[in-house]
Structure formats: C-alpha cells, structure tokens
Design a protein around this motif. Structure first.
Motif, PDB file in Angstrom:
ATOM      1  N   ALA A 189      10.348  12.225   1.829  1.00 51.57           N
ATOM      2  CA  ALA A 189       9.635  11.210   2.208  1.00 51.57           C
ATOM      3  C   ALA A 189       9.876  10.914   4.071  1.00 51.57           C
ATOM      4  CB  ALA A 189      10.307   9.848   1.863  1.00 51.57           C
ATOM      5  N   ILE A 190      10.947  11.095   4.520  1.00 52.49           N
ATOM      6  CA  ILE A 190      11.161  10.874   5.788  1.00 52.49           C
ATOM      7  C   ILE A 190      10.319  11.878   6.753  1.00 52.49           C
ATOM      8  CG2 ILE A 190      13.114  11.337   7.641  1.00 52.49           C
ATOM      9  CD1 ILE A 190      15.489  10.361   5.669  1.00 52.49           C
ATOM     10  N   THR A 191      10.131  13.234   6.392  1.00 49.35           N
ATOM     11  CA  THR A 191       9.411  13.932   6.945  1.00 49.35           C
ATOM     12  C   THR A 191       7.797  13.552   6.935  1.00 49.35           C
ATOM     13  OG1 THR A 191       9.436  15.686   5.112  1.00 49.35           O
ATOM     14  CG2 THR A 191      10.892  16.203   6.933  1.00 49.35           C
ATOM     15  N   GLN A 192       7.510  12.918   6.066  1.00 44.34           N
ATOM     16  CA  GLN A 192       6.213  12.324   5.955  1.00 44.34           C
ATOM     17  C   GLN A 192       6.138  11.416   6.997  1.00 44.34           C
ATOM     18  OE1 GLN A 192       5.307  11.266   1.917  1.00 44.34           O
ATOM     19  NE2 GLN A 192       4.588  13.353   1.306  1.00 44.34           N
ATOM     20  N   ILE A 193       6.994  10.412   7.120  1.00 40.25           N
ATOM     21  CA  ILE A 193       6.900   9.320   7.892  1.00 40.25           C
ATOM     22  C   ILE A 193       7.127   9.788   9.611  1.00 40.25           C
ATOM     23  CG2 ILE A 193       8.111   7.142   8.803  1.00 40.25           C
ATOM     24  CD1 ILE A 193       8.838   6.836   5.625  1.00 40.25           C
ATOM     25  N   ASP A 194       8.212  10.645   9.790  1.00 41.51           N
ATOM     26  CA  ASP A 194       8.148  11.013  11.068  1.00 41.51           C
ATOM     27  C   ASP A 194       8.483  12.478  11.085  1.00 41.51           C
ATOM     28  OD1 ASP A 194       8.973  11.615  13.705  1.00 41.51           O
ATOM     29  OD2 ASP A 194      11.255  10.497  13.572  1.00 41.51           O
ATOM     30  N   LYS A 195       7.387  13.546  11.628  1.00 38.39           N
ATOM     31  CA  LYS A 195       7.675  14.539  11.635  1.00 38.39           C
ATOM     32  C   LYS A 195       8.737  15.587  12.499  1.00 38.39           C
ATOM     33  CE  LYS A 195       3.496  15.201   9.446  1.00 38.39           C
ATOM     34  NZ  LYS A 195       3.525  15.079   8.065  1.00 38.39           N
ATOM     35  N   ASP A 196       9.071  14.732  13.397  1.00 35.36           N
ATOM     36  CA  ASP A 196       9.937  15.040  14.559  1.00 35.36           C
ATOM     37  C   ASP A 196      11.533  14.604  14.088  1.00 35.36           C
ATOM     38  OD1 ASP A 196       7.858  16.270  15.957  1.00 35.36           O
ATOM     39  OD2 ASP A 196       7.663  14.462  17.136  1.00 35.36           O
ATOM     40  N   TYR A 197      11.739  14.127  13.140  1.00 36.28           N
ATOM     41  CA  TYR A 197      13.081  13.627  12.432  1.00 36.28           C
ATOM     42  C   TYR A 197      14.026  14.958  12.515  1.00 36.28           C
ATOM     43  CZ  TYR A 197      16.741  11.825   9.820  1.00 36.28           C
ATOM     44  OH  TYR A 197      18.016  11.523   9.517  1.00 36.28           O
ATOM     45  N   GLU A 198      15.245  14.618  12.907  1.00 34.13           N
ATOM     46  CA  GLU A 198      16.195  15.565  13.075  1.00 34.13           C
ATOM     47  C   GLU A 198      17.405  14.754  12.293  1.00 34.13           C
ATOM     48  OE1 GLU A 198      17.257  18.104  15.961  1.00 34.13           O
ATOM     49  OE2 GLU A 198      15.120  18.209  16.779  1.00 34.13           O
ATOM     50  N   PRO A 199      18.322  15.548  11.298  1.00 36.29           N
ATOM     51  CA  PRO A 199      19.469  14.790  10.858  1.00 36.29           C
ATOM     52  C   PRO A 199      20.194  14.624  11.671  1.00 36.29           C
ATOM     53  CG  PRO A 199      18.707  16.692   9.598  1.00 36.29           C
ATOM     54  CD  PRO A 199      17.921  16.645  10.824  1.00 36.29           C
ATOM     55  N   TRP A 200      21.268  13.532  11.358  1.00 29.83           N
ATOM     56  CA  TRP A 200      22.337  13.024  12.263  1.00 29.83           C
ATOM     57  C   TRP A 200      23.405  14.170  12.167  1.00 29.83           C
ATOM     58  CZ3 TRP A 200      22.673   7.142  10.824  1.00 29.83           C
ATOM     59  CH2 TRP A 200      21.767   6.650  11.295  1.00 29.83           C
ATOM     60  N   PHE A 201      23.526  14.706  11.078  1.00 26.40           N
ATOM     61  CA  PHE A 201      24.707  15.585  10.908  1.00 26.40           C
ATOM     62  C   PHE A 201      24.221  16.873  10.050  1.00 26.40           C
ATOM     63  CE2 PHE A 201      25.383  12.182   8.213  1.00 26.40           C
ATOM     64  CZ  PHE A 201      25.915  12.678   7.106  1.00 26.40           C
ATOM     65  N   ALA A 202      25.170  17.672   9.933  1.00 27.23           N
ATOM     66  CA  ALA A 202      24.982  18.985   9.141  1.00 27.23           C
ATOM     67  C   ALA A 202      26.022  18.930   7.959  1.00 27.23           C
ATOM     68  CB  ALA A 202      24.800  20.303   9.819  1.00 27.23           C
ATOM     69  N   PRO A 203      25.802  19.380   6.832  1.00 28.04           N
ATOM     70  CA  PRO A 203      26.913  19.500   5.827  1.00 28.04           C
ATOM     71  C   PRO A 203      27.967  20.149   6.222  1.00 28.04           C
ATOM     72  CG  PRO A 203      24.712  20.067   4.814  1.00 28.04           C
ATOM     73  CD  PRO A 203      24.691  19.915   6.313  1.00 28.04           C
ATOM     74  N   ILE A 204      29.438  19.727   5.660  1.00 26.74           N
ATOM     75  CA  ILE A 204      30.471  20.569   6.159  1.00 26.74           C
ATOM     76  C   ILE A 204      30.424  21.873   5.318  1.00 26.74           C
ATOM     77  CG2 ILE A 204      32.863  20.722   5.845  1.00 26.74           C
ATOM     78  CD1 ILE A 204      32.903  17.552   6.199  1.00 26.74           C
ATOM     79  N   PHE A 205      30.129  21.945   4.091  1.00 22.51           N
ATOM     80  CA  PHE A 205      30.038  22.924   3.168  1.00 22.51           C
ATOM     81  C   PHE A 205      28.549  23.238   2.583  1.00 22.51           C
ATOM     82  CE2 PHE A 205      30.666  24.829  -1.047  1.00 22.51           C
ATOM     83  CZ  PHE A 205      30.872  25.964  -0.786  1.00 22.51           C
ATOM     84  N   GLU A 206      28.033  24.164   2.822  1.00 15.28           N
ATOM     85  CA  GLU A 206      26.749  24.595   2.278  1.00 15.28           C
ATOM     86  C   GLU A 206      26.632  25.534   1.055  1.00 15.28           C
ATOM     87  OE1 GLU A 206      22.392  23.500   1.971  1.00 15.28           O
ATOM     88  OE2 GLU A 206      23.784  22.803   3.758  1.00 15.28           O
ATOM     89  N   PRO A 207      26.645  25.195  -0.421  1.00 18.29           N
ATOM     90  CA  PRO A 207      26.624  26.365  -1.312  1.00 18.29           C
ATOM     91  C   PRO A 207      25.801  27.547  -1.094  1.00 18.29           C
ATOM     92  CG  PRO A 207      26.829  24.149  -2.186  1.00 18.29           C
ATOM     93  CD  PRO A 207      26.397  24.012  -0.695  1.00 18.29           C
ATOM     94  N   LYS A 208      25.930  28.518  -1.588  1.00 27.18           N
ATOM     95  CA  LYS A 208      25.020  29.923  -1.241  1.00 27.18           C
ATOM     96  C   LYS A 208      23.745  29.609  -2.284  1.00 27.18           C
ATOM     97  CE  LYS A 208      28.510  32.799   0.436  1.00 27.18           C
ATOM     98  NZ  LYS A 208      28.836  34.142   0.730  1.00 27.18           N
ATOM     99  N   SER A 209      23.553  28.871  -3.347  1.00 27.04           N
ATOM    100  CA  SER A 209      22.598  28.734  -4.180  1.00 27.04           C
ATOM    101  C   SER A 209      22.551  27.664  -4.870  1.00 27.04           C
ATOM    102  CB  SER A 209      22.625  29.900  -5.388  1.00 27.04           C
ATOM    103  OG  SER A 209      23.611  29.890  -6.213  1.00 27.04           O
TER     104      SER A 209
END
Length: 108
Positions: free
Chosen positions: A50-70
């Motif tokens: 939904a956010i990318t439909q509204i604003d194509k240039d949107y960048e998240p404020w922060f990244a996850p601390i831990f990203e699971p592999k799958s």
C-alpha cells in the motif's frame, strides 16, 4: 442432593467447552475453504504494498535487527512467540483463579 447438582454443572460445563472448541476450530478452518485461491500474506506485506502504491520513492525508517533466512523460519518464530505469550497468559489466569479459589476456601 448437592452431588447431583455438581454432576449437572460439570456436564453442562463440558458441553459448553466442547461447543466452544468446535467453534474455534471452525473459525480456523473455514477461511481455507472460502478463499481457495487466496493468498494469506501478513499485514507487513500488505502495508508495504500500500505504501509503495502511494509513494514510489518511500524508504523505510529503519531495517530489522534480525532477518530470518526463510519464510518458514519467520513463521516458526512467530508461532513460538504466540505460544510463549499464550503460556504466560494461561499461567497468569490459572494463578489468579487458584488464588481466588484458595481465598474462598479460607473464608468458609
């Protein structure tokens, strides 16, 4: 006399519990039959779309601390978190019910 009343209360309570369990199971299973080709994605994915439909240039404020592999590991961790939370809530409810029951027994 009180023995018959207790038996009726236990039977009534058992029937109520069985009915409630069947309702919960039905609520969990029925959506899979209603939405046969449906994709059961998470709310995070829907929000991102939904956010990318509204604003194509949107960048998240922060990244996850831990990203699971799958996705499976992510689902496992989510289920584990839910199970731990349910255990804590169940323990708390049981503790307070037991405490109240003990206090009621002392007041008689």
């Amino acid at each position: 006399m009180s023995n018959n009343v207790e038996k009726k209360e236990k039977t009534s309570s058992l029937k109520t519990n069985i009915i409630l369990i069947l309702i919960v199971v039905a609520l969990a299973i029925v959506p899979f039959f209603i939405a046969k080709d449906g994709e059961f994605g998470g709310s995070d994915d829907a929000a991102e779309a939904a956010i990318t439909q509204i604003d194509k240039d949107y960048e998240p404020w922060f990244a996850p601390i831990f990203e699971p592999k799958s996705g499976e590991i992510e689902s496992l961790l989510f289920a584990l978190q839910a199970a731990i939370g349910a255990g804590v809530i169940g323990f708390g409810l049981g503790y307070f019910k037991g405490k109240r029951k003990r206090l009621d027994g002392e007041n008689k």
